[in-house]
Design a protein around this motif. Structure first.
Motif, PDB file in Angstrom:
ATOM      1  N   MET A   1       0.921  -1.353  -0.126  1.00 33.46           N
ATOM      2  CA  MET A   1       0.272   0.037  -0.035  1.00 33.46           C
ATOM      3  C   MET A   1       0.755   1.501  -0.545  1.00 33.46           C
ATOM      4  O   MET A   1       1.846   1.495   0.953  1.00 33.46           O
ATOM      5  N   ALA A   2       1.451   2.048  -0.696  1.00 31.36           N
ATOM      6  CA  ALA A   2       1.546   3.301  -1.214  1.00 31.36           C
ATOM      7  C   ALA A   2       0.713   4.150  -0.174  1.00 31.36           C
ATOM      8  O   ALA A   2      -0.474   4.119  -0.195  1.00 31.36           O
ATOM      9  N   THR A   3       1.703   5.396   0.730  1.00 30.37           N
ATOM     10  CA  THR A   3       1.228   6.260   1.422  1.00 30.37           C
ATOM     11  C   THR A   3       1.914   7.433   0.880  1.00 30.37           C
ATOM     12  O   THR A   3       2.513   7.679   0.070  1.00 30.37           O
TER      13      THR A   3
ATOM     14  N   VAL B   1      -9.704  11.182 -12.951  1.00 27.42           N
ATOM     15  CA  VAL B   1      -8.670  10.322 -12.214  1.00 27.42           C
ATOM     16  C   VAL B   1      -7.522   9.976 -12.090  1.00 27.42           C
ATOM     17  O   VAL B   1      -7.395   9.930 -13.411  1.00 27.42           O
ATOM     18  N   GLU B   2      -6.681  10.546 -11.319  1.00 26.45           N
ATOM     19  CA  GLU B   2      -5.582  10.337 -10.961  1.00 26.45           C
ATOM     20  C   GLU B   2      -4.819  10.315  -9.920  1.00 26.45           C
ATOM     21  O   GLU B   2      -4.512  10.975  -9.456  1.00 26.45           O
ATOM     22  N   GLY B   3      -4.407   9.152 -10.331  1.00 24.77           N
ATOM     23  CA  GLY B   3      -3.295   9.024  -9.117  1.00 24.77           C
ATOM     24  C   GLY B   3      -1.618   8.994  -9.067  1.00 24.77           C
ATOM     25  O   GLY B   3      -1.532   9.620 -10.500  1.00 24.77           O
ATOM     26  N   ALA B   4      -1.178   9.169  -8.208  1.00 23.45           N
ATOM     27  CA  ALA B   4       0.226   8.869  -8.366  1.00 23.45           C
ATOM     28  C   ALA B   4       1.555   8.270  -9.345  1.00 23.45           C
ATOM     29  O   ALA B   4       0.300   6.297  -8.920  1.00 23.45           O
ATOM     30  N   ALA B   5       1.646   8.656  -9.888  1.00 19.14           N
ATOM     31  CA  ALA B   5       2.846   8.128 -11.189  1.00 19.14           C
ATOM     32  C   ALA B   5       3.642   8.851 -11.337  1.00 19.14           C
ATOM     33  O   ALA B   5       3.343   9.976 -11.779  1.00 19.14           O
ATOM     34  N   ALA B   6       5.085   7.968 -12.504  1.00 16.91           N
ATOM     35  CA  ALA B   6       5.671   8.325 -12.629  1.00 16.91           C
ATOM     36  C   ALA B   6       5.329   9.542 -13.800  1.00 16.91           C
ATOM     37  O   ALA B   6       3.958   9.078 -15.238  1.00 16.91           O
ATOM     38  N   GLY B   7       5.367  10.483 -14.611  1.00 18.60           N
ATOM     39  CA  GLY B   7       4.661  11.374 -15.270  1.00 18.60           C
ATOM     40  C   GLY B   7       3.181  12.180 -14.394  1.00 18.60           C
ATOM     41  O   GLY B   7       3.056  12.620 -15.269  1.00 18.60           O
ATOM     42  N   ALA B   8       3.151  12.061 -13.510  1.00 20.04           N
ATOM     43  CA  ALA B   8       1.288  12.238 -13.564  1.00 20.04           C
ATOM     44  C   ALA B   8       1.170  13.494 -12.744  1.00 20.04           C
ATOM     45  O   ALA B   8       3.069  14.663 -12.832  1.00 20.04           O
ATOM     46  N   SER B   9       0.419  14.543 -13.317  1.00 18.73           N
ATOM     47  CA  SER B   9       0.378  15.911 -12.666  1.00 18.73           C
ATOM     48  C   SER B   9       0.468  16.526 -11.958  1.00 18.73           C
ATOM     49  O   SER B   9       0.834  15.511 -10.380  1.00 18.73           O
ATOM     50  N   PHE B  10       0.751  17.048 -11.021  1.00 18.11           N
ATOM     51  CA  PHE B  10       1.930  18.311  -9.527  1.00 18.11           C
ATOM     52  C   PHE B  10       3.057  17.543  -8.854  1.00 18.11           C
ATOM     53  O   PHE B  10       2.945  16.750  -7.905  1.00 18.11           O
TER      54      PHE B  10
ATOM     55  N   ASN C   1      -5.309  12.859  -5.918  1.00 19.04           N
ATOM     56  CA  ASN C   1      -4.276  13.134  -4.575  1.00 19.04           C
ATOM     57  C   ASN C   1      -3.387  14.255  -3.607  1.00 19.04           C
ATOM     58  O   ASN C   1      -3.118  14.598  -2.718  1.00 19.04           O
ATOM     59  N   GLN C   2      -4.226  15.507  -4.710  1.00 16.93           N
ATOM     60  CA  GLN C   2      -2.604  17.196  -4.470  1.00 16.93           C
ATOM     61  C   GLN C   2      -3.345  17.660  -3.091  1.00 16.93           C
ATOM     62  O   GLN C   2      -2.950  17.906  -2.437  1.00 16.93           O
ATOM     63  N   PRO C   3      -4.647  17.147  -2.871  1.00 18.70           N
ATOM     64  CA  PRO C   3      -5.421  18.131  -1.855  1.00 18.70           C
ATOM     65  C   PRO C   3      -4.741  17.581  -0.792  1.00 18.70           C
ATOM     66  O   PRO C   3      -4.846  18.373  -0.020  1.00 18.70           O
ATOM     67  N   HIS C   4      -4.822  15.903  -0.576  1.00 21.19           N
ATOM     68  CA  HIS C   4      -4.473  15.380   0.245  1.00 21.19           C
ATOM     69  C   HIS C   4      -2.940  15.735   0.811  1.00 21.19           C
ATOM     70  O   HIS C   4      -2.995  15.559   1.964  1.00 21.19           O
ATOM     71  N   GLN C   5      -2.404  15.901  -0.035  1.00 22.11           N
ATOM     72  CA  GLN C   5      -0.794  16.384   0.181  1.00 22.11           C
ATOM     73  C   GLN C   5      -0.551  16.794   1.048  1.00 22.11           C
ATOM     74  O   GLN C   5       0.169  17.768   1.599  1.00 22.11           O
TER      75      GLN C   5
END
Length: 189
Positions: free
Chosen positions: A1-3, A24-33, A40-44
């Motif tokens: 599980m990624a955090t 919907v866009e999760g974390a990944a290489a080349g993803a935004s933000f 995930n940006q607001p949570h970050q």
């Protein structure tokens, strides 16, 4: 599980609001933000703010503990014969507790015909030394213009001896001047 990994920082007036048109866009290489992704940006951002608040809270708690320890060094008794202890960082001795003590030695409107000594016990013991001789002052009940002086004769860490000096030729011998006692002040550590 990624955090999400929080970083203590604050972005003023900025928590990203996901728009209806955002995919919907999760974390990944080349993803935004920076690879976090829109979802995930607001949570970050909130995690970062929370980490900053926690970091500041830890500093505040440490500072409060230091202040409480400092305040515990202050002690005293505000009585007629009392004292106060004040922690200081002396430039030559380092951290010490300065003690200021005071008192009043009452006399029943006493007429004196000669020098008379009175022993005083300090409210608390000075752990080290007294800085200079204690100070004292006679308290008059009645005076005809001549002075009777209260003076320290000897002193140590637990008390002192004071004398009411009757000036030669003073009217105290005839009862025209009377003392109600004397006040004293001693400073040490």
């Amino acid at each position: 599980m990624a955090t999400l990994i929080d970083s203590p920082e604050f972005s003023a007036n900025e928590i990203y609001e996901i728009q209806q048109t955002d995919a919907v866009e999760g974390a990944a290489a080349g993803a935004s933000f920076g690879g976090v992704g829109i979802s995930n940006q607001p949570h970050q951002q909130l995690a970062n703010r929370t980490a900053l608040v926690k970091q500041r809270q830890d500093v505040n708690i440490a500072n409060i503990n230091v202040l409480q320890a400092f305040m515990a060094g202050f002690a005293g008794s505000l009585q007629t014969n009392g004292y106060i202890q004040i922690p200081i960082n002396d430039i030559s001795r380092g951290p010490i507790i300065t003690i200021i003590q005071w008192g009043y030695y009452p006399l029943p409107q006493l007429s004196l015909s000669q020098d008379t000594e009175y022993a005083v016990t300090w409210p608390i013991r000075f752990p080290n030394i007294i800085l200079g001789p204690p100070l004292s002052a006679n308290v008059y009940f009645q005076t005809s213009g001549r002075n009777t002086v209260a003076s320290p004769v000897s002193w140590n860490s637990v008390g002192g001896v004071f004398v009411l000096d009757v000036i030669e030729g003073n009217e105290l011998s005839t009862g025209n001047e009377k003392s109600n006692g004397f006040s004293w002040l001693a400073i040490g550590f």
